[in-house]
Design a protein around this motif. Structure first.
Motif, PDB file in Angstrom:
ATOM      1  N   ALA A  96     -18.244  -1.960   2.153  1.00 19.91           N
ATOM      2  CA  ALA A  96     -18.025  -0.608   2.769  1.00 19.91           C
ATOM      3  C   ALA A  96     -16.633  -0.146   2.899  1.00 19.91           C
ATOM      4  N   VAL A  97     -15.811  -1.151   3.751  1.00 15.55           N
ATOM      5  CA  VAL A  97     -14.598  -0.892   3.825  1.00 15.55           C
ATOM      6  C   VAL A  97     -13.704  -0.678   2.656  1.00 15.55           C
ATOM      7  N   LEU A  98     -13.874  -1.712   1.633  1.00 11.05           N
ATOM      8  CA  LEU A  98     -13.071  -1.376   0.563  1.00 11.05           C
ATOM      9  C   LEU A  98     -13.451   0.004  -0.275  1.00 11.05           C
ATOM     10  N   ARG A  99     -14.643   0.200  -0.171  1.00  6.61           N
ATOM     11  CA  ARG A  99     -14.887   1.529  -0.815  1.00  6.61           C
ATOM     12  C   ARG A  99     -14.140   2.900  -0.087  1.00  6.61           C
ATOM     13  N   ARG A 100     -14.245   2.672   1.138  1.00  8.33           N
ATOM     14  CA  ARG A 100     -13.383   3.841   1.786  1.00  8.33           C
ATOM     15  C   ARG A 100     -11.875   3.842   1.659  1.00  8.33           C
ATOM     16  N   TYR A 101     -11.365   2.496   1.896  1.00  8.54           N
ATOM     17  CA  TYR A 101      -9.841   2.427   1.947  1.00  8.54           C
ATOM     18  C   TYR A 101      -9.155   1.994   0.710  1.00  8.54           C
ATOM     19  N   GLY A 102      -9.842   1.269  -0.161  1.00  5.32           N
ATOM     20  CA  GLY A 102      -9.097   0.662  -1.199  1.00  5.32           C
ATOM     21  C   GLY A 102      -8.215  -0.589  -0.507  1.00  5.32           C
ATOM     22  N   ASP A 103      -7.572  -1.243  -1.493  1.00  7.61           N
ATOM     23  CA  ASP A 103      -6.580  -2.393  -1.535  1.00  7.61           C
ATOM     24  C   ASP A 103      -7.548  -3.665  -0.949  1.00  7.61           C
ATOM     25  N   PHE A 104      -7.663  -4.302  -1.884  1.00 10.53           N
ATOM     26  CA  PHE A 104      -8.730  -5.468  -1.733  1.00 10.53           C
ATOM     27  C   PHE A 104      -8.184  -6.448  -0.478  1.00 10.53           C
ATOM     28  N   GLU A 105      -6.850  -6.846  -0.689  1.00 16.29           N
ATOM     29  CA  GLU A 105      -6.411  -7.869   0.056  1.00 16.29           C
ATOM     30  C   GLU A 105      -6.291  -7.386   1.403  1.00 16.29           C
ATOM     31  N   ALA A 106      -5.813  -5.997   1.512  1.00 16.84           N
ATOM     32  CA  ALA A 106      -5.782  -5.571   2.868  1.00 16.84           C
ATOM     33  C   ALA A 106      -7.247  -5.432   3.699  1.00 16.84           C
ATOM     34  N   CYS A 107      -7.947  -4.965   3.029  1.00 16.19           N
ATOM     35  CA  CYS A 107      -9.557  -4.774   3.425  1.00 16.19           C
ATOM     36  C   CYS A 107     -10.189  -6.118   3.763  1.00 16.19           C
ATOM     37  N   GLU A 108      -9.769  -7.099   2.886  1.00 16.30           N
ATOM     38  CA  GLU A 108     -10.355  -8.380   3.213  1.00 16.30           C
ATOM     39  C   GLU A 108      -9.906  -9.005   4.275  1.00 16.30           C
ATOM     40  N   ASP A 109      -8.580  -8.519   4.900  1.00 19.68           N
ATOM     41  CA  ASP A 109      -7.962  -9.329   6.126  1.00 19.68           C
ATOM     42  C   ASP A 109      -8.386  -8.508   7.127  1.00 19.68           C
ATOM     43  N   ALA A 110      -8.791  -7.145   6.908  1.00 23.07           N
ATOM     44  CA  ALA A 110      -9.246  -6.400   8.043  1.00 23.07           C
ATOM     45  C   ALA A 110     -10.635  -6.863   8.341  1.00 23.07           C
ATOM     46  N   VAL A 111     -11.358  -7.238   7.385  1.00 23.72           N
ATOM     47  CA  VAL A 111     -12.847  -7.778   7.696  1.00 23.72           C
ATOM     48  C   VAL A 111     -12.746  -9.170   8.240  1.00 23.72           C
ATOM     49  N   GLN A 112     -11.824 -10.059   7.864  1.00 24.47           N
ATOM     50  CA  GLN A 112     -11.819 -11.237   8.283  1.00 24.47           C
ATOM     51  C   GLN A 112     -11.534 -11.037   9.838  1.00 24.47           C
ATOM     52  N   GLU A 113     -10.588 -10.241  10.440  1.00 26.51           N
ATOM     53  CA  GLU A 113     -10.303 -10.128  11.641  1.00 26.51           C
ATOM     54  C   GLU A 113     -11.329  -9.527  12.429  1.00 26.51           C
ATOM     55  N   ALA A 114     -12.118  -8.739  12.099  1.00 25.07           N
ATOM     56  CA  ALA A 114     -13.547  -8.259  12.456  1.00 25.07           C
ATOM     57  C   ALA A 114     -14.480  -9.499  12.794  1.00 25.07           C
ATOM     58  N   LEU A 115     -14.650 -10.425  11.702  1.00 25.86           N
ATOM     59  CA  LEU A 115     -15.657 -11.316  11.915  1.00 25.86           C
ATOM     60  C   LEU A 115     -15.052 -12.382  13.074  1.00 25.86           C
ATOM     61  N   ILE A 116     -13.825 -12.566  12.950  1.00 26.27           N
ATOM     62  CA  ILE A 116     -13.296 -13.141  14.238  1.00 26.27           C
ATOM     63  C   ILE A 116     -13.546 -12.728  15.586  1.00 26.27           C
ATOM     64  N   ALA A 117     -13.264 -11.508  15.656  1.00 23.06           N
ATOM     65  CA  ALA A 117     -13.651 -10.640  16.624  1.00 23.06           C
ATOM     66  C   ALA A 117     -15.022 -10.873  17.177  1.00 23.06           C
ATOM     67  N   ALA A 118     -15.982 -10.899  16.115  1.00 23.19           N
ATOM     68  CA  ALA A 118     -17.446 -10.868  16.402  1.00 23.19           C
ATOM     69  C   ALA A 118     -17.787 -12.315  16.933  1.00 23.19           C
ATOM     70  N   ALA A 119     -17.218 -13.461  16.192  1.00 25.15           N
ATOM     71  CA  ALA A 119     -17.492 -14.727  16.803  1.00 25.15           C
ATOM     72  C   ALA A 119     -17.090 -14.782  18.004  1.00 25.15           C
ATOM     73  N   GLY A 120     -15.821 -14.373  18.721  1.00 23.90           N
ATOM     74  CA  GLY A 120     -15.426 -14.569  20.112  1.00 23.90           C
ATOM     75  C   GLY A 120     -16.250 -13.626  21.151  1.00 23.90           C
ATOM     76  N   GLN A 121     -16.464 -12.508  20.619  1.00 24.90           N
ATOM     77  CA  GLN A 121     -17.085 -11.518  21.551  1.00 24.90           C
ATOM     78  C   GLN A 121     -18.646 -11.682  21.521  1.00 24.90           C
TER      79      GLN A 121
END
Length: 401
Positions: free
Chosen positions: A21-46
């Motif tokens: 979903a994020v990649l479809r909106r913003y493009g740039d696989f590497e940057a979007c994958e990094d953003a999703v990993q940060e979101a997963l880390i945030a979820a795992a902590g919160q």
């Protein structure tokens, strides 16, 4: 808010959907994958403290989108794009996103090892450490492989979208091949102490199920799923005490997964009736014949030999040739099998393979040549990197002394 149960599994399930979903909106696989990993880390902590949100996928998409916007804010060259992105609502998941993501990870510009690694990371949701353990590679190697794969996709200018009809067939062939490689490495690990790497087989089956749901009319996808189910159904009976390998003919078939066999048989029966025949369907049909035999001696070897003949004509390979020789030996006798091995003795892909030596050993044992069989079992043990297979082959040699 919901209770936190099976959080790692939940996050792994949503990871590819969020990335797509994020990649479809913003493009740039590497940057979007990094953003999703940060979101997963945030979820795992919160989430363990606050509970799982009512719509966890949307929560992750929103957080990942914010991370991506924050990254854009630091890129002065993209200020105009940042302003446009901030005015837009968060993207929504779409039904074909995961299929498009799987196709992107199997981009033809990537090597097969890179396709496998990127698929496990982006679509399978496995961490770099999990992939490293599964593939028995250093974590740094996996990290570099993922990074280079994402860079390669960016360099090609590939966009996150479904390929056109002319390209889809070729890309699907690569996807099926990658999923098959992941499954095979999990079912019979090519090296190390363990015979199985269950996390790989489980992930391959899960991803192939998703692919089949998206493409229910693709006979080869259905055949691949059936093959995985029918093969993995025997996993519990393949090893004994201390992870000792138990060959198919000696397995306790009561330990086979009857539900998986029933599903696999129904799936391959249906697809053979309605779809053009392909290699994965033929392999699944062979697996079904094995699984439907109540005892090893009940196996319909003439049917298996005929199916291998069709497979050899459609998609010849060294392993198909070897398995066809085994089937021929079971139908016509070990001497016929040994003659078949002699005919392919010059094939370099078979001559140095441990399975070729193991097959020759078994056939020599059936003819009564115990000394020759013992020598071939020991040769096979030296050629394989799998320790469970080494122990099994060495034990067979000892039994003949």
């Amino acid at each position: 808010m919901g209770a936190v149960t099976g959080l790692p599994v939940l996050l792994r399930e949503y990871a590819p959907q969020v990335l797509a979903a994020v990649l479809r909106r913003y493009g740039d696989f590497e940057a979007c994958e990094d953003a999703v990993q940060e979101a997963l880390i945030a979820a795992a902590g919160q989430w363990p403290r606050t509970g799982v949100p009512e719509q966890p996928r949307n929560w992750l998409i929103t957080v990942a989108s914010r991370r991506r916007v924050e990254a854009l804010r630091n890129e002065t060259a993209r200020r105009r794009r940042e302003e446009a992105v901030q005015r837009e609502p968060a993207p929504q998941a779409r039904g074909d996103d995961e299929l498009a993501l799987l196709l992107l990870c199997c981009h033809p510009a990537l090597s097969v090892p890179a396709q496998v690694t990127l698929t496990l990371r982006a679509v399978g949701g496995l961490s770099t450490a999990e992939i490293a353990r599964a593939l028995m590679l250093p974590e740094a190697t996996v990290g570099q492989r993922v990074s280079r794969a994402k860079q390669r996709i960016r360099d090609t200018g590939s966009r996150f979208e479904m390929p056109g009809p002319g390209e889809l067939g070729e890309r699907l062939t690569a996807v099926r091949h990658v999923l098959y490689l992941i499954f095979n490495e999990g079912y019979t690990a090519s090296s190390g102490d363990a015979l199985h790497r269950v996390e790989l087989t489980r992930e391959a089956i899960r991803l192939t199920r998703q692919l089949h749901r998206r493409l229910p009319d693709d006979g080869e996808v259905a055949g691949l799923l059936a093959l995985m189910l029918l093969t993995d159904a025997r996993r519990a009976a393949r090893t004994g005490p201390e992870n000792a390998l138990i060959p198919l003919a000696e397995q306790d078939r009561r330990r086979w997964d009857a539900a998986a066999i029933a599903e696999g048989v129904a799936l391959i029966t249906d697809t053979l009736e309605r779809a053009p025949i392909g290699p994965f369907q033929l392999q699944a049909a062979i697996a079904a014949v094995h699984d439907e035999a109540v005892r090893a001696e009940d196996t319909d070897w003439p049917q298996i030999l005929a199916l291998y003949g069709m497979l050899h004509a459609l998609a010849p390979s060294p392993m198909v040739t070897l398995n066809r020789i085994v089937a021929r030996a079971m139908v016509e006798g070990p001497e016929a099998g040994l003659a078949g091995l002699d005919q392919v003795s010059e094939d370099p892909k078979l001559a140095g393979h441990h399975r070729t030596a193991a097959v020759r050993a078994h056939l020599l044992q059936l003819t009564g040549d115990l000394a020759g069989a013992r020598e071939q079992y020991r040769l096979a043990a030296r050629l394989t990197l799998s320790r469970p297979e080494q122990r099994y082959l060495e034990s067979r040699a000892l039994q003949l002394e």
